[in-house]
Design a protein around this motif. Structure first.
Motif, mmCIF file in Angstrom:
data_model
loop_
_atom_site.group_PDB
_atom_site.id
_atom_site.type_symbol
_atom_site.label_atom_id
_atom_site.label_comp_id
_atom_site.label_asym_id
_atom_site.label_seq_id
_atom_site.Cartn_x
_atom_site.Cartn_y
_atom_site.Cartn_z
ATOM 1 N N THR A 1 -7.520 6.393 -0.551
ATOM 2 C CA THR A 1 -6.340 7.127 -0.112
ATOM 3 C C THR A 1 -5.854 6.442 1.154
ATOM 4 O OG1 THR A 1 -6.844 9.285 -1.097
ATOM 5 C CG2 THR A 1 -5.596 9.302 0.962
ATOM 6 N N GLU A 2 -4.533 6.288 1.287
ATOM 7 C CA GLU A 2 -3.996 5.538 2.413
ATOM 8 C C GLU A 2 -2.664 6.124 2.874
ATOM 9 O OE1 GLU A 2 -3.711 1.617 0.804
ATOM 10 O OE2 GLU A 2 -2.071 2.112 -0.551
ATOM 11 N N MET A 3 -2.172 5.606 3.977
ATOM 12 C CA MET A 3 -0.823 5.948 4.422
ATOM 13 C C MET A 3 -0.170 4.718 5.026
ATOM 14 S SD MET A 3 -0.443 6.058 7.998
ATOM 15 C CE MET A 3 0.780 7.319 8.276
ATOM 16 N N TRP A 4 1.184 4.695 4.965
ATOM 17 C CA TRP A 4 1.964 3.615 5.552
ATOM 18 C C TRP A 4 2.871 4.159 6.638
ATOM 19 C CZ3 TRP A 4 4.017 2.110 0.090
ATOM 20 C CH2 TRP A 4 3.061 1.351 -0.593
ATOM 21 N N TYR A 5 2.952 3.415 7.718
ATOM 22 C CA TYR A 5 4.002 3.643 8.717
ATOM 23 C C TYR A 5 4.830 2.367 8.761
ATOM 24 C CZ TYR A 5 6.457 4.502 13.074
ATOM 25 O OH TYR A 5 7.441 4.667 14.023
ATOM 26 N N VAL A 6 6.142 2.473 8.529
ATOM 27 C CA VAL A 6 7.012 1.310 8.469
ATOM 28 C C VAL A 6 7.370 0.877 9.893
ATOM 29 C CG1 VAL A 6 9.178 0.363 7.607
ATOM 30 C CG2 VAL A 6 7.909 2.038 6.228
ATOM 31 N N LEU A 7 6.873 -0.286 10.276
ATOM 32 C CA LEU A 7 7.146 -0.838 11.607
ATOM 33 C C LEU A 7 8.523 -1.481 11.677
ATOM 34 C CD1 LEU A 7 3.674 -2.536 12.110
ATOM 35 C CD2 LEU A 7 4.476 -0.479 13.297
ATOM 36 N N ASP A 8 8.927 -2.123 10.586
ATOM 37 C CA ASP A 8 10.219 -2.796 10.532
ATOM 38 C C ASP A 8 10.618 -2.935 9.078
ATOM 39 O OD1 ASP A 8 12.480 -4.027 11.525
ATOM 40 O OD2 ASP A 8 11.575 -6.019 11.634
ATOM 41 N N ALA A 9 11.915 -2.914 8.822
ATOM 42 C CA ALA A 9 12.413 -3.070 7.459
ATOM 43 C C ALA A 9 13.793 -3.716 7.511
ATOM 44 C CB ALA A 9 12.491 -1.720 6.748
ATOM 45 N N LYS A 10 13.965 -4.764 6.733
ATOM 46 C CA LYS A 10 15.271 -5.409 6.664
ATOM 47 C C LYS A 10 16.260 -4.493 5.955
ATOM 48 C CE LYS A 10 13.339 -10.074 6.748
ATOM 49 N NZ LYS A 10 13.119 -11.347 6.012
ATOM 50 N N PRO A 11 17.558 -4.616 6.251
ATOM 51 C CA PRO A 11 18.548 -3.758 5.586
ATOM 52 C C PRO A 11 18.420 -3.818 4.070
ATOM 53 C CG PRO A 11 19.575 -5.006 7.370
ATOM 54 C CD PRO A 11 18.173 -5.533 7.230
ATOM 55 N N GLY A 12 18.459 -2.660 3.440
ATOM 56 C CA GLY A 12 18.347 -2.577 1.992
ATOM 57 C C GLY A 12 16.941 -2.586 1.447
ATOM 58 N N SER A 13 15.934 -2.551 2.323
ATOM 59 C CA SER A 13 14.552 -2.584 1.864
ATOM 60 C C SER A 13 14.196 -1.315 1.094
ATOM 61 C CB SER A 13 13.598 -2.743 3.050
ATOM 62 O OG SER A 13 13.755 -3.994 3.669
ATOM 63 N N LYS A 14 13.234 -1.457 0.207
ATOM 64 C CA LYS A 14 12.800 -0.330 -0.618
ATOM 65 C C LYS A 14 11.303 -0.454 -0.873
ATOM 66 C CE LYS A 14 13.490 -2.844 -4.923
ATOM 67 N NZ LYS A 14 14.186 -2.953 -6.205
ATOM 68 N N ILE A 15 10.722 0.604 -1.415
ATOM 69 C CA ILE A 15 9.365 0.562 -1.940
ATOM 70 C C ILE A 15 9.355 1.270 -3.283
ATOM 71 C CG2 ILE A 15 8.340 0.573 0.373
ATOM 72 C CD1 ILE A 15 7.476 3.504 -0.203
ATOM 73 N N ILE A 16 8.283 1.076 -4.022
ATOM 74 C CA ILE A 16 8.025 1.866 -5.230
ATOM 75 C C ILE A 16 7.032 2.946 -4.845
ATOM 76 C CG2 ILE A 16 6.941 1.805 -7.506
ATOM 77 C CD1 ILE A 16 8.126 -1.094 -7.715
ATOM 78 N N TYR A 17 7.396 4.186 -5.154
ATOM 79 C CA TYR A 17 6.615 5.322 -4.669
ATOM 80 C C TYR A 17 6.562 6.400 -5.744
ATOM 81 C CZ TYR A 17 4.920 8.620 -1.075
ATOM 82 O OH TYR A 17 4.175 9.500 -0.322
ATOM 83 N N GLY A 18 5.594 6.255 -6.645
ATOM 84 C CA GLY A 18 5.428 7.230 -7.703
ATOM 85 C C GLY A 18 6.162 6.849 -8.976
ATOM 86 N N LEU A 19 6.038 7.702 -9.968
ATOM 87 C CA LEU A 19 6.673 7.517 -11.264
ATOM 88 C C LEU A 19 7.906 8.404 -11.378
ATOM 89 C CD1 LEU A 19 3.452 7.671 -13.491
ATOM 90 C CD2 LEU A 19 4.682 5.605 -12.774
ATOM 91 N N ASN A 20 8.839 7.980 -12.213
ATOM 92 C CA ASN A 20 9.985 8.831 -12.491
ATOM 93 C C ASN A 20 9.540 10.082 -13.245
ATOM 94 O OD1 ASN A 20 11.978 7.216 -11.270
ATOM 95 N ND2 ASN A 20 12.147 5.919 -13.093
ATOM 96 N N GLU A 21 10.325 11.116 -13.147
ATOM 97 C CA GLU A 21 9.975 12.398 -13.755
ATOM 98 C C GLU A 21 9.814 12.253 -15.266
ATOM 99 O OE1 GLU A 21 11.564 17.031 -13.665
ATOM 100 O OE2 GLU A 21 12.375 15.548 -12.279
ATOM 101 N N GLY A 22 8.768 12.860 -15.776
ATOM 102 C CA GLY A 22 8.552 12.874 -17.220
ATOM 103 C C GLY A 22 7.730 11.729 -17.765
ATOM 104 N N VAL A 23 7.345 10.773 -16.901
ATOM 105 C CA VAL A 23 6.538 9.651 -17.378
ATOM 106 C C VAL A 23 5.114 10.129 -17.660
ATOM 107 C CG1 VAL A 23 5.554 7.400 -16.791
ATOM 108 C CG2 VAL A 23 7.925 7.930 -16.167
ATOM 109 N N THR A 24 4.606 9.818 -18.826
ATOM 110 C CA THR A 24 3.252 10.198 -19.244
ATOM 111 C C THR A 24 2.410 8.932 -19.441
ATOM 112 O OG1 THR A 24 3.800 10.084 -21.591
ATOM 113 C CG2 THR A 24 4.183 12.192 -20.467
#
Length: 322
Positions: A119-142
């Motif tokens: 188990t972990e956590m992230w704190y974003v120190l810096d991010a270029k404009p438009g940056s993103k992450i993947i965080y979980g699955l879309n609703e309904g994914v099995t």
């Protein structure tokens, strides 16, 4: 008898196919290559950091644990599974997208002997404009639909994308599908584990020119399809001299604080504290000593240090055991 004092460690740097050189902005002396991870405080078979300062200079964190025990690390300061230091502190430079991945719980049958889940956590120190992450699955994914998407090459349609900016915090319990993406610089606090199951890696070669291993069956087994308890938050509303809780888990509590002037604090006999300096500079003072600090530095404060002070103007993460 050695009096307790804040410990600073020589980082262990890890080359990664997605890494870069951004950690140099913290004054860190990087080896050549694509450096994706700085293991700042580590006690793991794959990397153990050594003390850089004071009487204990040259000792590894494993030796600190063995020689100074609960007096320095606290009554809770050891993993119940393998006896090691319970946390791993990293700085991550995401010059390219990381693999889409998931981590198991401690009781997963597929774990190597003595290894923990993550188990972990992230704190974003810096991010270029438009940056993103993947965080979980879309609703309904099995499990079934994700397995089909992996087979037919449409797995990215199942992944939830979230825009990020500096100061954002993400709590990532085991079972959460996740991936940092290009342009993000992150402080990571996690269980002391190096277990990662890759679901998808963009069909790219690794550092050796060969595709990196995927762990499809393990990944499908450990994903929390109905929700893992993951949570994210903006952290702008921090009042100087007060702690804002960012993440609370069975493994760690992480708080954000803003230093403006002088802040008197204390450790407890139950747990060490870890300070990650996110930005700014100043001085860390305790009975008998003082250390200047600046962004990117990490300090392990012994449980028996007790009273200490932060002076200056800075943003700080504080981590301790629940």
């Amino acid at each position: 008898m050695i009096k307790p004092y804040p410990l600073q460690f020589q980082p262990e740097f890890k080359e990664r196919v997605w890494g870069g050189r951004a950690l140099e902005q913290f004054g860190l002396n990087l080896p050549e290559g694509h450096i994706g991870e700085g293991w700042m405080i580590a006690d793991h078979p794959n990397g153990t950091t050594q003390v850089m300062n004071g009487e204990l200079a040259g000792l590894g964190l494993d030796q600190i644990r063995e020689q100074l025990g609960k007096e320095w690390l606290g009554s809770k300061g050891f993993s119940e599974v393998n006896g090691r230091f319970p946390l791993l502190i990293k700085l991550l430079d995401c010059n390219d997208d990381l693999s889409v991945q998931v981590h198991p719980k401690d009781d997963y049958d597929g774990l190597p002997k003595g290894e923990l889940g993550k188990t972990e956590m992230w704190y974003v120190l810096d991010a270029k404009p438009g940056s993103k992450i993947i965080y979980g699955l879309n609703e309904g994914v099995t499990r079934e639909s994700l397995q089909l998407a992996l087979t037919n090459g449409t797995v990215t349609d199942s992944l939830r994308e979230v825009p990020v900016e500096a100061g954002d915090t993400f709590y990532i319990p085991s079972g959460t599908v996740h991936a940092l993406c290009a342009g993000v610089l992150v402080a990571e606090i996690q269980q002391n584990s190096d277990t990662t199951y890759r679901i998808y890696d963009y069909n790219r070669p690794g550092l050796d020119g060969k595709p990196r291993d995927l762990h499809i069956e393990d990944s499908l087994n450990v994903i929390a399809y109905s929700g893992s308890g993951a949570s994210m938050m903006k952290t702008d509303a921090v009042v100087p001299g007060e702690w804002l809780e960012l993440a609370k888990s069975p493994y760690f509590i992480v708080e954000k604080g803003v230093v403006s002037g002088n802040w008197s604090l204390t450790t407890t006999p139950a747990s060490f504290a870890i300070l990650v300096i996110c930005e700014g500079q100043g001085a860390l003072k305790w009975e008998g000593g003082s250390l200047d600090y600046t962004a990117g530095q990490c300090f392990l404060l012994p449980a028996n240090l007790l009273h200490y002070e932060l002076e200056g103007n800075a943003t700080v993460l504080r981590t301790y055991l629940p």
